[in-house]
Write a protein that holds these residues in place. Structure first.
Motif, PDB file in Angstrom:
ATOM      1  N   ASN A 199     -16.423   2.435 -24.141  1.00  0.00           N
ATOM      2  CA  ASN A 199     -16.481   3.532 -25.116  1.00  0.00           C
ATOM      3  C   ASN A 199     -17.351   4.669 -24.620  1.00  0.00           C
ATOM      4  OD1 ASN A 199     -15.428   1.354 -26.412  1.00  0.00           O
ATOM      5  ND2 ASN A 199     -17.348   0.833 -27.429  1.00  0.00           N
ATOM      6  N   GLN A 200     -18.221   4.340 -23.705  1.00  0.00           N
ATOM      7  CA  GLN A 200     -19.220   5.334 -23.313  1.00  0.00           C
ATOM      8  C   GLN A 200     -18.825   6.122 -22.085  1.00  0.00           C
ATOM      9  OE1 GLN A 200     -22.941   3.230 -22.775  1.00  0.00           O
ATOM     10  NE2 GLN A 200     -23.807   4.547 -24.316  1.00  0.00           N
ATOM     11  N   VAL A 201     -18.543   5.411 -21.002  1.00  0.00           N
ATOM     12  CA  VAL A 201     -18.465   6.054 -19.690  1.00  0.00           C
ATOM     13  C   VAL A 201     -17.254   6.970 -19.565  1.00  0.00           C
ATOM     14  CG1 VAL A 201     -18.152   5.588 -17.229  1.00  0.00           C
ATOM     15  CG2 VAL A 201     -19.772   4.252 -18.564  1.00  0.00           C
ATOM     16  N   SER A 202     -17.515   8.217 -19.123  1.00  0.00           N
ATOM     17  CA  SER A 202     -16.390   9.135 -18.947  1.00  0.00           C
ATOM     18  C   SER A 202     -16.165   9.494 -17.481  1.00  0.00           C
ATOM     19  CB  SER A 202     -16.640  10.409 -19.754  1.00  0.00           C
ATOM     20  OG  SER A 202     -17.896  10.947 -19.395  1.00  0.00           O
ATOM     21  N   PRO A 212     -26.545   3.194 -15.842  1.00  0.00           N
ATOM     22  CA  PRO A 212     -27.866   3.380 -16.455  1.00  0.00           C
ATOM     23  C   PRO A 212     -27.798   3.475 -17.978  1.00  0.00           C
ATOM     24  CG  PRO A 212     -27.379   5.097 -14.811  1.00  0.00           C
ATOM     25  CD  PRO A 212     -26.105   4.385 -15.103  1.00  0.00           C
ATOM     26  N   PHE A 213     -26.567   3.472 -18.526  1.00  0.00           N
ATOM     27  CA  PHE A 213     -26.415   3.682 -19.976  1.00  0.00           C
ATOM     28  C   PHE A 213     -26.034   2.391 -20.701  1.00  0.00           C
ATOM     29  CE2 PHE A 213     -25.593   7.453 -17.551  1.00  0.00           C
ATOM     30  CZ  PHE A 213     -26.394   8.401 -18.179  1.00  0.00           C
ATOM     31  N   THR A 229     -37.358   1.777 -16.048  1.00  0.00           N
ATOM     32  CA  THR A 229     -36.372   1.417 -17.081  1.00  0.00           C
ATOM     33  C   THR A 229     -35.234   0.615 -16.438  1.00  0.00           C
ATOM     34  OG1 THR A 229     -35.270   3.527 -16.709  1.00  0.00           O
ATOM     35  CG2 THR A 229     -36.815   3.433 -18.540  1.00  0.00           C
ATOM     36  N   PRO A 230     -34.685  -0.389 -17.159  1.00  0.00           N
ATOM     37  CA  PRO A 230     -33.646  -1.236 -16.570  1.00  0.00           C
ATOM     38  C   PRO A 230     -32.316  -0.497 -16.410  1.00  0.00           C
ATOM     39  CG  PRO A 230     -34.451  -2.138 -18.674  1.00  0.00           C
ATOM     40  CD  PRO A 230     -35.072  -0.802 -18.505  1.00  0.00           C
ATOM     41  N   VAL A 231     -31.620  -0.785 -15.318  1.00  0.00           N
ATOM     42  CA  VAL A 231     -30.307  -0.198 -15.025  1.00  0.00           C
ATOM     43  C   VAL A 231     -29.350  -1.353 -14.727  1.00  0.00           C
ATOM     44  CG1 VAL A 231     -28.998   1.246 -13.407  1.00  0.00           C
ATOM     45  CG2 VAL A 231     -31.342   1.880 -14.017  1.00  0.00           C
ATOM     46  N   LYS A 232     -28.301  -1.477 -15.541  1.00  0.00           N
ATOM     47  CA  LYS A 232     -27.372  -2.604 -15.334  1.00  0.00           C
ATOM     48  C   LYS A 232     -26.497  -2.346 -14.108  1.00  0.00           C
ATOM     49  CE  LYS A 232     -25.298  -5.902 -18.395  1.00  0.00           C
ATOM     50  NZ  LYS A 232     -24.641  -6.153 -19.679  1.00  0.00           N
ATOM     51  N   ALA A 233     -26.312  -3.371 -13.309  1.00  0.00           N
ATOM     52  CA  ALA A 233     -25.587  -3.185 -12.048  1.00  0.00           C
ATOM     53  C   ALA A 233     -24.777  -4.426 -11.702  1.00  0.00           C
ATOM     54  CB  ALA A 233     -26.584  -2.893 -10.933  1.00  0.00           C
ATOM     55  N   SER A 234     -23.721  -4.201 -10.930  1.00  0.00           N
ATOM     56  CA  SER A 234     -22.974  -5.333 -10.362  1.00  0.00           C
ATOM     57  C   SER A 234     -22.867  -5.099  -8.869  1.00  0.00           C
ATOM     58  CB  SER A 234     -21.582  -5.437 -10.994  1.00  0.00           C
ATOM     59  OG  SER A 234     -20.839  -4.261 -10.742  1.00  0.00           O
ATOM     60  N   HIS A 274     -26.226  13.964 -17.553  1.00  0.00           N
ATOM     61  CA  HIS A 274     -26.807  13.296 -18.718  1.00  0.00           C
ATOM     62  C   HIS A 274     -25.742  12.638 -19.590  1.00  0.00           C
ATOM     63  CE1 HIS A 274     -30.471  14.960 -17.251  1.00  0.00           C
ATOM     64  NE2 HIS A 274     -29.938  16.161 -17.253  1.00  0.00           N
ATOM     65  N   GLU A 275     -24.468  12.948 -19.323  1.00  0.00           N
ATOM     66  CA  GLU A 275     -23.379  12.229 -20.002  1.00  0.00           C
ATOM     67  C   GLU A 275     -23.255  10.861 -19.316  1.00  0.00           C
ATOM     68  OE1 GLU A 275     -21.160  13.421 -22.509  1.00  0.00           O
ATOM     69  OE2 GLU A 275     -22.816  14.863 -22.660  1.00  0.00           O
ATOM     70  N   PRO A 276     -22.905   9.806 -20.075  1.00  0.00           N
ATOM     71  CA  PRO A 276     -22.832   8.476 -19.467  1.00  0.00           C
ATOM     72  C   PRO A 276     -21.868   8.416 -18.273  1.00  0.00           C
ATOM     73  CG  PRO A 276     -22.804   8.286 -21.835  1.00  0.00           C
ATOM     74  CD  PRO A 276     -22.695   9.750 -21.535  1.00  0.00           C
ATOM     75  N   PHE A 277     -22.334   7.796 -17.206  1.00  0.00           N
ATOM     76  CA  PHE A 277     -21.525   7.668 -15.982  1.00  0.00           C
ATOM     77  C   PHE A 277     -21.806   6.325 -15.327  1.00  0.00           C
ATOM     78  CE2 PHE A 277     -25.574   9.576 -14.599  1.00  0.00           C
ATOM     79  CZ  PHE A 277     -25.933   8.728 -13.553  1.00  0.00           C
ATOM     80  N   ILE A 278     -20.934   5.983 -14.392  1.00  0.00           N
ATOM     81  CA  ILE A 278     -21.196   4.851 -13.496  1.00  0.00           C
ATOM     82  C   ILE A 278     -21.253   5.426 -12.089  1.00  0.00           C
ATOM     83  CG2 ILE A 278     -20.018   2.909 -12.341  1.00  0.00           C
ATOM     84  CD1 ILE A 278     -19.262   1.835 -15.038  1.00  0.00           C
ATOM     85  N   LEU A 279     -22.209   4.946 -11.312  1.00  0.00           N
ATOM     86  CA  LEU A 279     -22.261   5.312  -9.898  1.00  0.00           C
ATOM     87  C   LEU A 279     -21.932   4.072  -9.073  1.00  0.00           C
ATOM     88  CD1 LEU A 279     -23.041   7.040  -7.418  1.00  0.00           C
ATOM     89  CD2 LEU A 279     -25.393   6.238  -7.729  1.00  0.00           C
ATOM     90  N   ILE A 280     -20.931   4.205  -8.192  1.00  0.00           N
ATOM     91  CA  ILE A 280     -20.684   3.130  -7.227  1.00  0.00           C
ATOM     92  C   ILE A 280     -21.262   3.606  -5.893  1.00  0.00           C
ATOM     93  CG2 ILE A 280     -18.980   1.645  -6.101  1.00  0.00           C
ATOM     94  CD1 ILE A 280     -17.079   2.158  -8.440  1.00  0.00           C
ATOM     95  N   SER A 281     -22.366   3.017  -5.529  1.00  0.00           N
ATOM     96  CA  SER A 281     -23.048   3.402  -4.293  1.00  0.00           C
ATOM     97  C   SER A 281     -22.561   2.468  -3.192  1.00  0.00           C
ATOM     98  CB  SER A 281     -24.558   3.253  -4.507  1.00  0.00           C
ATOM     99  OG  SER A 281     -25.243   3.669  -3.358  1.00  0.00           O
ATOM    100  N   THR A 282     -21.885   3.045  -2.195  1.00  0.00           N
ATOM    101  CA  THR A 282     -21.216   2.185  -1.220  1.00  0.00           C
ATOM    102  C   THR A 282     -21.915   2.216   0.129  1.00  0.00           C
ATOM    103  OG1 THR A 282     -19.653   3.883  -0.440  1.00  0.00           O
ATOM    104  CG2 THR A 282     -19.021   2.634  -2.388  1.00  0.00           C
TER     105      THR A 282
END
Length: 452
Positions: A382-385, A265-266, A289-294, A248-256
């Motif tokens: 500032n968010q992602v840890s 998602p944050f 809900t929208p999830v920002k992705a690249s 539940h803490e902000p994260f990024i997932l790189i799905s390869t």
């Protein structure tokens, strides 16, 4: 002797290359696995495409096989697959066309016409969160069918994204789900939270099945079926589900995989024109809900270039699988300029390298450069840890170490939950088949510190 059957969920995970069936028990351990690969066939233009008939038969063959196994009791079935392809079915549920490949050349005139009528390419792409990607904007595939093959279009009862078609085979029910509609289809207006006006104006909406939430289930098609059937999920959105449920803490997932998709998602900030041009978009979560992705076509490029290196040095690509990082090679290669363009490595003559190890390190350095640039587009500093990496590259020692070196200010983990996509499709319908609570040790994490 205990002849009590093990309650399981059956998940079909249909990728471009591998088609897999998994059975998960109530603790989400894989208790059975079956894999198949089919030869591609061609569509009427001679372009390669998925063999839909083989896929359909494979689903039924696999199900018959597991239903015959006395040790399992199948409680539910769900599907996950690549999303940018439609199956056009008639009123009897029969496919009317081949399953066109999302890399198929797309007539620009059709696309440009939609843009011209809807405020221009930039505005349209921002509202629909769909960079101009030709056939990958699957909504345009439907429009193309209407323009080029009106007689077939007329016969179409529903256009189902592939995950929903697979689900339809088993449930007999037709529906659309948000994860497929929301993945760069050009169909959805993210500002309004509804189909874009052009979908209605072109008479496309009546060909789209009713929308359901990704965590709903339905009865099986056969009377008295003892199992429930999920509506199917777009694979990239499915892979995110185990993380959303666990962290539940902000994260990024790189799905390869073939595509390397970085999800945040944050980060809910609206897309900018610049982000859009660099292949950023919003996906939809199963809850809408929208999830920002690249996105980066890096797995595909890795496969291509690995083969080029292997052929040149006369080794097999299996040689690269367990290569450990060699920092002195990295240091030496880092002296020359590394371009962040994904295709930059393909222009480098391999004679430049002393051996396959050096060439392969160089390839991964280039891939990481491109991945870092792609990930930074959605990083909310500032968010992602934490950054989690799952899929093929999570097992690549060189890749993981180089990524950790580049993102030294956050914690980088390889997530060993190899079947995240399948697991997501199982977890999302948890309450409909599983009597236990969701275990909190589903994701094994391996921390990478760039202690170079």
């Amino acid at each position: 002797m205990n002849d009590k059957k093990i309650p399981v969920v059956a998940i079909f995970d249909v990728g471009k290359t591998n088609k897999k069936l998994f059975l998960f028990d109530e603790h989400y351990h894989i208790v059975f696995e079956r894999s198949a690969r089919f030869l591609e066939t061609t569509d009427e233009d001679g372009d390669p495409c998925e063999n839909l008939e083989s896929l359909r038969l494979s689903v039924f063959d696999s199900l018959h096989e597991v239903f015959r196994k006395n040790e399992f009791e199948i409680k539910a079935i769900n599907f996950t697959s690549y999303g940018a392809s439609f199956v056009y079915i008639d009123e009897h549920g029969r496919p009317l066309t081949p399953l066109y490949n999302y890399l198929k050349e797309f007539p620009t005139a059709i696309q440009e016409d939609v843009y011209a009528k809807n405020g221009g390419k930039e505005s349209f792409s921002m509202i629909t969160s769909s960079p101009a990607l030709g056939s990958l904007n699957s909504g345009f595939q439907l429009l193309r069918l209407k323009k080029e093959k009106p007689a077939i279009f007329k016969q179409v009862k529903f256009a189902l994204h592939l995950p929903q078609y697979l689900s339809f085979l088993v449930s007999g029910k037709t529906y659309s789900d948000m994860t497929s509609i929301g993945c760069h289809t050009g169909l959805w207006d993210f500002e309004k939270g509804d189909y874009h006006d052009w979908v209605k104006q072109e008479g496309i909406q009546q060909k789209l099945a009713p929308i359901v939430q990704g965590n709903e289930v339905f009865d099986g098609a056969f009377p008295g079926s003892p199992y429930r059937v999920g509506p199917g999920l777009h694979d990239s959105s499915s892979a995110l589900i185990p993380y959303l449920l666990n962290f539940h803490e902000p994260f990024i997932l790189i799905s390869t995989g073939t595509w390397c998709i970085a999800f945040n998602p944050f980060n809910h900030r609206a897309l900018t024109v610049d982000e859009l041009k660099q292949d950023c978009l919003f996906y939809q979560s199963y809850a809408g809900t929208p999830v920002k992705a690249s996105r980066l076509f890096a797995g595909y490029e890795h496969e291509l270039q690995s083969k080029r290196i292997a052929d040149f040095f006369q080794v097999t690509t299996a040689k690269f699988r367990n290569l450990q990082i060699n920092w002195s090679i990295v240091d030496q290669l880092s002296l020359s300029e590394i371009d962040s363009d994904l295709k930059a490595f393909s222009t480098i003559p391999l004679e430049r390298f002393q051996n396959y190890e050096e060439a392969y390190h160089s390839l991964v350095l280039y891939l990481i450069k491109a991945q870092v640039q792609s990930t930074k587009l959605i990083l909310d500093a500032n968010q992602v840890s934490r950054i989690f990496v799952d899929g093929g590259f999570s097992k690549n020692h060189i890749y993981m170490n180089l990524l950790a070196k580049e993102f030294s200010e956050v914690e980088v983990f390889a997530a060993s939950m190899a079947q995240a996509t399948a697991l997501g499709a199982a977890l999302v319908i948890h309450e409909h088949w599983n009597t236990q609570s969701i275990p909190n040790d589903i994701i094994e994490l391996r921390y990478f510190r760039a202690n170079h």
